[in-house]
Design a protein around this motif. Structure first.
Motif, PDB file in Angstrom:
ATOM      1  N   ILE A   1       0.846  -1.189   0.000  1.00 35.63           N
ATOM      2  CA  ILE A   1       0.000   0.000   0.000  1.00 35.63           C
ATOM      3  C   ILE A   1       0.885   1.245   0.000  1.00 35.63           C
ATOM      4  O   ILE A   1       1.651   1.467   0.948  1.00 35.63           O
ATOM      5  CB  ILE A   1      -0.936   0.029   1.230  1.00 35.63           C
ATOM      6  CG1 ILE A   1      -1.736  -1.278   1.350  1.00 35.63           C
ATOM      7  CG2 ILE A   1      -1.858   1.244   1.157  1.00 35.63           C
ATOM      8  CD1 ILE A   1      -2.678  -1.553   0.201  1.00 35.63           C
TER       9      ILE A   1
ATOM     10  N   VAL B   1      -8.851  10.352   2.080  1.00 32.07           N
ATOM     11  CA  VAL B   1      -9.204   8.992   1.653  1.00 32.07           C
ATOM     12  C   VAL B   1      -9.881   9.115   0.294  1.00 32.07           C
ATOM     13  O   VAL B   1     -11.027   9.569   0.196  1.00 32.07           O
ATOM     14  CB  VAL B   1     -10.128   8.304   2.672  1.00 32.07           C
ATOM     15  CG1 VAL B   1     -10.251   6.813   2.357  1.00 32.07           C
ATOM     16  CG2 VAL B   1      -9.607   8.496   4.098  1.00 32.07           C
TER      17      VAL B   1
ATOM     18  N   ARG C   1     -12.658   5.587  -5.809  1.00 32.43           N
ATOM     19  CA  ARG C   1     -12.309   4.438  -6.642  1.00 32.43           C
ATOM     20  C   ARG C   1     -11.581   4.898  -7.901  1.00 32.43           C
ATOM     21  O   ARG C   1     -11.933   5.886  -8.530  1.00 32.43           O
ATOM     22  CB  ARG C   1     -13.581   3.668  -7.053  1.00 32.43           C
ATOM     23  CG  ARG C   1     -13.261   2.256  -7.547  1.00 32.43           C
ATOM     24  CD  ARG C   1     -14.359   1.666  -8.380  1.00 32.43           C
ATOM     25  NE  ARG C   1     -14.344   2.148  -9.754  1.00 32.43           N
ATOM     26  CZ  ARG C   1     -13.557   1.670 -10.712  1.00 32.43           C
ATOM     27  NH1 ARG C   1     -12.705   0.693 -10.453  1.00 32.43           N
ATOM     28  NH2 ARG C   1     -13.604   2.170 -11.932  1.00 32.43           N
TER      29      ARG C   1
ATOM     30  N   ASP D   1      -2.962   5.220  -1.367  1.00 31.17           N
ATOM     31  CA  ASP D   1      -3.607   4.595  -2.526  1.00 31.17           C
ATOM     32  C   ASP D   1      -4.197   3.265  -2.074  1.00 31.17           C
ATOM     33  O   ASP D   1      -3.488   2.416  -1.523  1.00 31.17           O
ATOM     34  CB  ASP D   1      -2.584   4.343  -3.650  1.00 31.17           C
ATOM     35  CG  ASP D   1      -2.348   5.572  -4.504  1.00 31.17           C
ATOM     36  OD1 ASP D   1      -2.962   6.620  -4.228  1.00 31.17           O
ATOM     37  OD2 ASP D   1      -1.548   5.485  -5.451  1.00 31.17           O
ATOM     38  N   HIS D   2      -5.486   3.075  -2.299  1.00 29.82           N
ATOM     39  CA  HIS D   2      -6.138   1.844  -1.880  1.00 29.82           C
ATOM     40  C   HIS D   2      -5.578   0.645  -2.640  1.00 29.82           C
ATOM     41  O   HIS D   2      -5.092   0.768  -3.771  1.00 29.82           O
ATOM     42  CB  HIS D   2      -7.647   1.933  -2.130  1.00 29.82           C
ATOM     43  CG  HIS D   2      -8.296   3.085  -1.441  1.00 29.82           C
ATOM     44  ND1 HIS D   2      -8.301   3.222  -0.070  1.00 29.82           N
ATOM     45  CD2 HIS D   2      -8.963   4.165  -1.934  1.00 29.82           C
ATOM     46  CE1 HIS D   2      -8.938   4.339   0.252  1.00 29.82           C
ATOM     47  NE2 HIS D   2      -9.342   4.923  -0.856  1.00 29.82           N
ATOM     48  N   ARG D   3      -5.675  -0.527  -2.033  1.00 29.67           N
ATOM     49  CA  ARG D   3      -5.270  -1.772  -2.705  1.00 29.67           C
ATOM     50  C   ARG D   3      -6.024  -1.913  -4.018  1.00 29.67           C
ATOM     51  O   ARG D   3      -7.190  -1.521  -4.146  1.00 29.67           O
ATOM     52  CB  ARG D   3      -5.577  -2.971  -1.808  1.00 29.67           C
ATOM     53  CG  ARG D   3      -7.037  -3.119  -1.424  1.00 29.67           C
ATOM     54  CD  ARG D   3      -7.284  -4.319  -0.503  1.00 29.67           C
ATOM     55  NE  ARG D   3      -6.347  -4.335   0.593  1.00 29.67           N
ATOM     56  CZ  ARG D   3      -5.572  -5.375   0.895  1.00 29.67           C
ATOM     57  NH1 ARG D   3      -5.684  -6.509   0.207  1.00 29.67           N
ATOM     58  NH2 ARG D   3      -4.714  -5.306   1.891  1.00 29.67           N
TER      59      ARG D   3
ATOM     60  N   SER E   1      -0.556   1.296  -5.542  1.00 31.88           N
ATOM     61  CA  SER E   1      -0.581   0.145  -4.647  1.00 31.88           C
ATOM     62  C   SER E   1      -0.720  -1.160  -5.420  1.00 31.88           C
ATOM     63  O   SER E   1      -1.017  -1.167  -6.618  1.00 31.88           O
ATOM     64  CB  SER E   1      -1.719   0.289  -3.633  1.00 31.88           C
ATOM     65  OG  SER E   1      -1.451   1.347  -2.729  1.00 31.88           O
TER      66      SER E   1
ATOM     67  N   TYR F   1     -10.097  -2.796   2.608  1.00 31.66           N
ATOM     68  CA  TYR F   1      -9.860  -1.347   2.474  1.00 31.66           C
ATOM     69  C   TYR F   1      -9.840  -0.701   3.857  1.00 31.66           C
ATOM     70  O   TYR F   1      -8.998   0.149   4.156  1.00 31.66           O
ATOM     71  CB  TYR F   1     -10.990  -0.687   1.677  1.00 31.66           C
ATOM     72  CG  TYR F   1     -11.100  -0.981   0.205  1.00 31.66           C
ATOM     73  CD1 TYR F   1      -9.999  -0.935  -0.642  1.00 31.66           C
ATOM     74  CD2 TYR F   1     -12.356  -1.246  -0.357  1.00 31.66           C
ATOM     75  CE1 TYR F   1     -10.141  -1.159  -2.010  1.00 31.66           C
ATOM     76  CE2 TYR F   1     -12.508  -1.468  -1.713  1.00 31.66           C
ATOM     77  CZ  TYR F   1     -11.400  -1.435  -2.537  1.00 31.66           C
ATOM     78  OH  TYR F   1     -11.549  -1.649  -3.884  1.00 31.66           O
TER      79      TYR F   1
ATOM     80  N   ASP G   1      -6.762  -1.656   5.944  1.00 35.64           N
ATOM     81  CA  ASP G   1      -5.577  -0.922   5.467  1.00 35.64           C
ATOM     82  C   ASP G   1      -5.567   0.493   6.028  1.00 35.64           C
ATOM     83  O   ASP G   1      -4.531   0.999   6.484  1.00 35.64           O
ATOM     84  CB  ASP G   1      -5.554  -0.856   3.939  1.00 35.64           C
ATOM     85  CG  ASP G   1      -5.239  -2.190   3.277  1.00 35.64           C
ATOM     86  OD1 ASP G   1      -4.691  -3.081   3.942  1.00 35.64           O
ATOM     87  OD2 ASP G   1      -5.557  -2.321   2.076  1.00 35.64           O
ATOM     88  N   LEU G   2      -6.728   1.158   5.982  1.00 35.25           N
ATOM     89  CA  LEU G   2      -6.825   2.523   6.501  1.00 35.25           C
ATOM     90  C   LEU G   2      -6.558   2.538   8.005  1.00 35.25           C
ATOM     91  O   LEU G   2      -5.879   3.449   8.506  1.00 35.25           O
ATOM     92  CB  LEU G   2      -8.212   3.100   6.193  1.00 35.25           C
ATOM     93  CG  LEU G   2      -8.472   4.522   6.699  1.00 35.25           C
ATOM     94  CD1 LEU G   2      -7.504   5.521   6.060  1.00 35.25           C
ATOM     95  CD2 LEU G   2      -9.924   4.945   6.414  1.00 35.25           C
TER      96      LEU G   2
ATOM     97  N   GLY H   1     -13.948   6.259  -1.055  1.00 38.76           N
ATOM     98  CA  GLY H   1     -13.157   6.541   0.136  1.00 38.76           C
ATOM     99  C   GLY H   1     -14.016   6.957   1.311  1.00 38.76           C
ATOM    100  O   GLY H   1     -13.686   6.672   2.470  1.00 38.76           O
TER     101      GLY H   1
ATOM    102  N   ILE I   1     -15.357   3.802   2.811  1.00 40.01           N
ATOM    103  CA  ILE I   1     -14.276   3.183   3.586  1.00 40.01           C
ATOM    104  C   ILE I   1     -14.090   3.920   4.909  1.00 40.01           C
ATOM    105  O   ILE I   1     -14.004   3.299   5.982  1.00 40.01           O
ATOM    106  CB  ILE I   1     -12.965   3.197   2.776  1.00 40.01           C
ATOM    107  CG1 ILE I   1     -13.090   2.336   1.522  1.00 40.01           C
ATOM    108  CG2 ILE I   1     -11.786   2.735   3.637  1.00 40.01           C
ATOM    109  CD1 ILE I   1     -11.951   2.519   0.532  1.00 40.01           C
TER     110      ILE I   1
END
Length: 340
Positions: free
Chosen positions: A41, A59, A62, A87-89, A94, A112, A115-116, A140, A143
């Motif tokens: 990530i 955040v 998509r 950057d999100h998976r 990422s 997601y 990870d955050l 985001g 998330i």
């Protein structure tokens, strides 16, 4: 000097971002950590030289990369905030999750969120111990909302912009759209181990400005298109049926666990948004305000009439409004941010 006059304006964008923004960006720290299932990530951080200044965690939505957020990061930094963004998976810089790097996919939406959680708990607060603010857009925002439900005391205040709390299904009733998604996912799982695109989705292809549903700003849109053309590693195509199913489940979880949202939340709604469902945003604010009167003032979103989905990449009038409301909201809750 007013806040608005301190934000970058479209007139300063002449085929590219101003030198002061690109020079600022080069001073950031860019690194990565190992997320759920050891997915790499990537993130960026910009820390003020003066100590004990407040922190904003951005955040993104998509298909985005933090590289797209240079102008916004600059503006918020100039207002006296430390900035962190990841950057999100499965997107941006990422780690991607499928052989076809263009497919929008996540095994579990909760990944997601996890990870955050790691990012904030182990990286953001390590450098800046006080409670951060969250500024989250679209996916985001979903998330971030799920994170705030899992960690009710972690965030001082949040602004969620054009949140993905429901999908815009056009003329098709939502119930029928969800039935189609479930049916295609079942068929996909029966026939293949490879996640399929949903109907009408495909690999990355630049959309002309006249066809875009994101912004009225020709200059900011062109910067975005040029960025993704120059850095094809961050390109992402449409969504898989699996991603849709996971996102719908996450949206249901958000509404099912409203009582867990203790963080003061301001919802910014784009008046002409045709990407996500505005009614879901209205329902969210109505329900949340009853439980937590400090959130969604008057029980409704703060609507920016005329704006398209990406408020922070819109023309100046809409963008300035979104930025001013964001900063004012955070300042209203600066006491909470001082409590670590």
């Amino acid at each position: 000097m007013s806040q608005i006059s301190q934000f970058n304006q479209e007139k300063n964008i002449k085929g590219m971002l101003p030198d002061k923004i690109t020079s600022f960006w080069q001073q950031g720290l860019f690194h990565s950590f190992s997320g759920v299932n050891k997915v790499n990530i990537h993130y960026a951080q910009f820390i003020q030289q003066q100590e004990q200044l407040p922190t904003i965690v951005i955040v993104s939505g998509r298909g985005e990369s933090y590289l797209k957020y240079q102008e916004l990061t600059f503006d918020l930094y100039q207002q006296g905030y430390n900035i962190f963004i990841l950057d999100h998976r499965g997107q941006g810089l990422s780690g991607r999750l499928l052989a076809n790097l263009h497919k929008g996919y996540v095994a579990k939406f909760q990944h997601y969120v996890d990870d955050l959680h790691y990012f904030i708990e182990n990286i953001v607060t390590h450098h800046c111990p006080a409670k951060p603010y969250l500024l989250a857009h679209s996916m985001g925002a979903a998330i971030a909302t799920r994170f705030m439900q899992d960690s009710p005391k972690a965030i001082a205040a949040a602004v969620i912009s054009s949140p993905m709390l429901g999908f815009y299904s056009g003329l098709l009733p939502t119930s029928i759209a969800y039935t189609l998604i479930a049916a295609k996912l079942t068929l996909n799982n029966l026939i293949s181990k490879t996640p399929w695109y949903f109907f009408g989705q495909k690999n990355y292809s630049a959309v002309t400005f006249s066809e875009n549903k994101l912004t009225h700003s020709t200059k900011r849109y062109q910067i975005f298109i040029d960025l993704y053309k120059k850095n094809n590693v961050i390109q992402l195509g449409g969504v898989t049926t699996h991603w849709l199913a996971q996102s719908i489940a996450a949206q249901k979880n958000i509404f099912a666990n409203m009582a867990q949202l203790k963080t003061p939340i301001l919802l910014l709604q784009a008046g002409r948004d045709s990407v996500v469902c505005q009614q879901a945003q209205n329902d969210f604010c109505q329900q949340l305000h009853k439980l937590q009167p400090q959130s969604c003032p008057k029980g409704v979103p703060s609507r920016i009439d005329g704006a398209l989905h990406e408020l922070f990449f819109e023309i100046d009038d809409y963008r300035n409004s979104a930025l001013s409301q964001t900063i004012n909201w955070f300042k209203q809750h600066k006491t909470a941010a001082a409590i670590s």
